[in-house]
Design an enzyme around this catalytic site. Structure first.
Site, mmCIF file in Angstrom:
data_model
loop_
_atom_site.group_PDB
_atom_site.id
_atom_site.type_symbol
_atom_site.label_atom_id
_atom_site.label_comp_id
_atom_site.label_asym_id
_atom_site.label_seq_id
_atom_site.Cartn_x
_atom_site.Cartn_y
_atom_site.Cartn_z
ATOM 1 N N HIS A 1 38.566 -2.467 -28.531
ATOM 2 C CA HIS A 1 39.708 -2.997 -28.120
ATOM 3 C C HIS A 1 41.193 -2.550 -28.117
ATOM 4 O O HIS A 1 41.556 -2.650 -26.764
ATOM 5 C CB HIS A 1 39.974 -4.224 -29.394
ATOM 6 C CG HIS A 1 39.331 -4.730 -30.408
ATOM 7 N ND1 HIS A 1 38.132 -4.764 -31.243
ATOM 8 C CD2 HIS A 1 38.463 -6.108 -29.110
ATOM 9 C CE1 HIS A 1 37.427 -5.567 -31.210
ATOM 10 N NE2 HIS A 1 37.329 -6.657 -30.201
ATOM 11 N N GLN B 1 30.139 -13.636 -20.493
ATOM 12 C CA GLN B 1 31.717 -14.082 -20.328
ATOM 13 C C GLN B 1 32.707 -14.384 -19.886
ATOM 14 O O GLN B 1 33.831 -14.940 -19.353
ATOM 15 C CB GLN B 1 31.894 -13.676 -22.500
ATOM 16 C CG GLN B 1 33.391 -13.848 -22.570
ATOM 17 C CD GLN B 1 33.725 -14.158 -24.153
ATOM 18 O OE1 GLN B 1 33.710 -14.014 -25.080
ATOM 19 N NE2 GLN B 1 34.471 -12.360 -24.515
ATOM 20 N N ALA C 1 37.991 1.081 -31.484
ATOM 21 C CA ALA C 1 38.213 1.672 -29.425
ATOM 22 C C ALA C 1 37.982 1.205 -28.215
ATOM 23 O O ALA C 1 39.007 0.676 -27.425
ATOM 24 C CB ALA C 1 37.567 3.109 -30.022
ATOM 25 N N GLN D 1 33.279 -21.259 -31.642
ATOM 26 C CA GLN D 1 32.237 -20.793 -30.451
ATOM 27 C C GLN D 1 30.963 -19.890 -30.987
ATOM 28 O O GLN D 1 30.516 -18.782 -30.940
ATOM 29 C CB GLN D 1 32.515 -19.438 -29.875
ATOM 30 C CG GLN D 1 33.772 -18.312 -30.508
ATOM 31 C CD GLN D 1 34.715 -17.515 -30.096
ATOM 32 O OE1 GLN D 1 35.154 -17.309 -29.178
ATOM 33 N NE2 GLN D 1 33.915 -16.159 -29.229
ATOM 34 N N ALA E 1 38.743 -7.686 -36.378
ATOM 35 C CA ALA E 1 38.293 -6.074 -36.433
ATOM 36 C C ALA E 1 38.251 -5.191 -35.222
ATOM 37 O O ALA E 1 37.041 -4.868 -35.355
ATOM 38 C CB ALA E 1 36.604 -6.791 -36.593
ATOM 39 N N LEU F 1 30.383 0.061 -28.878
ATOM 40 C CA LEU F 1 31.210 -0.571 -29.909
ATOM 41 C C LEU F 1 31.581 -2.181 -30.349
ATOM 42 O O LEU F 1 31.459 -2.792 -28.848
ATOM 43 C CB LEU F 1 32.648 -0.081 -30.082
ATOM 44 C CG LEU F 1 33.430 1.490 -29.715
ATOM 45 C CD1 LEU F 1 34.300 1.232 -28.837
ATOM 46 C CD2 LEU F 1 32.231 1.748 -30.765
ATOM 47 N N SER F 2 31.193 -2.876 -30.929
ATOM 48 C CA SER F 2 31.065 -3.923 -31.802
ATOM 49 C C SER F 2 31.412 -4.040 -32.795
ATOM 50 O O SER F 2 31.341 -3.662 -33.377
ATOM 51 C CB SER F 2 29.617 -4.329 -31.529
ATOM 52 O OG SER F 2 29.576 -5.757 -31.687
ATOM 53 N N SER F 3 32.551 -5.226 -32.850
ATOM 54 C CA SER F 3 33.136 -5.685 -33.802
ATOM 55 C C SER F 3 31.994 -6.183 -35.275
ATOM 56 O O SER F 3 31.780 -5.404 -36.545
ATOM 57 C CB SER F 3 33.638 -7.244 -34.608
ATOM 58 O OG SER F 3 34.765 -6.444 -33.574
#
Length: 282
Positions: free
Chosen positions: A37, A153, A35, A61, A32, A184-186
């Site tokens: 990534h 993480q 930008a 996870q 998914a 930005l996040s999926s």
């Protein structure tokens, strides 16, 4: 760019290139892609001869099966983006390929993994360490790239690399935001138009808190953020903590550390969003 589905095939391709002295960068993802990534992949492509991007929604996870089921899976679109960014290989394995048997390994990096996300998502970081270590073992990269949006993480992966003596460099990359400030996040794809607008109050609040913190205490800054999210429409705060960026432990005074970071997690409707901001950086 080549799409590969098995560890054996990936290692065969990489063995030839490594024998030629090629440097390998790894960008682990759950697909998914956006930008944010893309920025990791482009950086890897600029710093290495070969870039491997893993696209794998890792079941171990997720502590919420509903969240796992709803996580977007868009491999074809992901591959188009990755080809444009300079990826050499897309590693898109099945669950059976990565977990032919249940992974019973237990990773413990207390106190890094017992606070914030560790407290609210039990087992999450154990699953992260399981899959990231499997990817490191499969690819044996020279460098691996992770976004700073997942701040906790990143700290835990650095500690895992140190304790397990992996011979690679972990590269942390800055948060990429929309023009209006939303990180930005999926998961943003799951927001309705109204929720997307409401979510802007997360970044707006922490940006304001950065200015506020310059003339206020840690506790006053904490309260300012909590109060702002409490009155923002459609948002529910799970936690906001101001921590030492190295230890992830709460600080009481700005003088407690030279590296102070505010980490926030907010539910916007049913979608859980995370963000962070650096108040002090050494």
């Amino acid at each position: 760019m080549k799409v590969i589905h098995t560890i054996k095939d990936l290692q065969a391709e990489l063995a030839v290139l490594k024998a030629q002295g090629k440097k390998v960068g790894l960008v682990p993802t759950m697909g998914a892609l956006h930008a944010g990534h893309a920025s990791l992949v482009k950086r890897s492509a600029s710093e290495n001869d070969i870039t491997v991007v893993s696209v794998f929604v890792n079941p171990t996870q997720f502590n919420d099966k509903n969240d796992l089921e709803k996580y977007p899976r868009t491999l074809d679109a992901d591959c188009c983006l990755l080809d444009d960014c300079g990826a050499t290989f897309v590693f898109a394995p099945s669950v059976d390929e990565m977990y032919p048997q249940p992974d019973t390994r237990q990773f413990s990096y207390a106190p890094l993994d017992t606070v914030m996300e560790g407290a609210f998502r039990p087992g999450h970081f154990n699953g992260v360490c399981q899959i990231v270590s499997k990817l490191f073992d499969a690819v044996t990269p020279d460098r691996a790239y992770f976004g700073e949006k997942d701040f906790q993480q990143l700290a835990i992966i650095r500690e895992m690399v140190h304790q397990m003596d992996y011979k690679l460099e972990i590269v942390g990359c800055s948060i990429v935001r929309e023009e209006d400030g939303l990180a930005l996040s999926s998961r943003n794809k799951r927001l309705s138009a109204e929720e997307r607008e409401n979510a802007l109050n997360i970044s707006r609040t922490i940006f304001k808190s950065h200015t506020f913190a310059a003339s206020h205490t840690v506790s006053e800054t904490q309260k300012m953020v909590e109060d702002a999210i409490a009155v923002a429409p459609g948002l529910r705060l799970e936690y906001f903590e101001i921590v030492d960026g190295n230890t992830l432990q709460k600080i009481s005074n700005w003088e407690d550390t030279s590296y102070a970071v505010g980490c926030i997690t907010v539910f916007c409707g049913e979608v859980r969003l995370i963000d962070n901001i650096k108040y002090k950086e050494f």
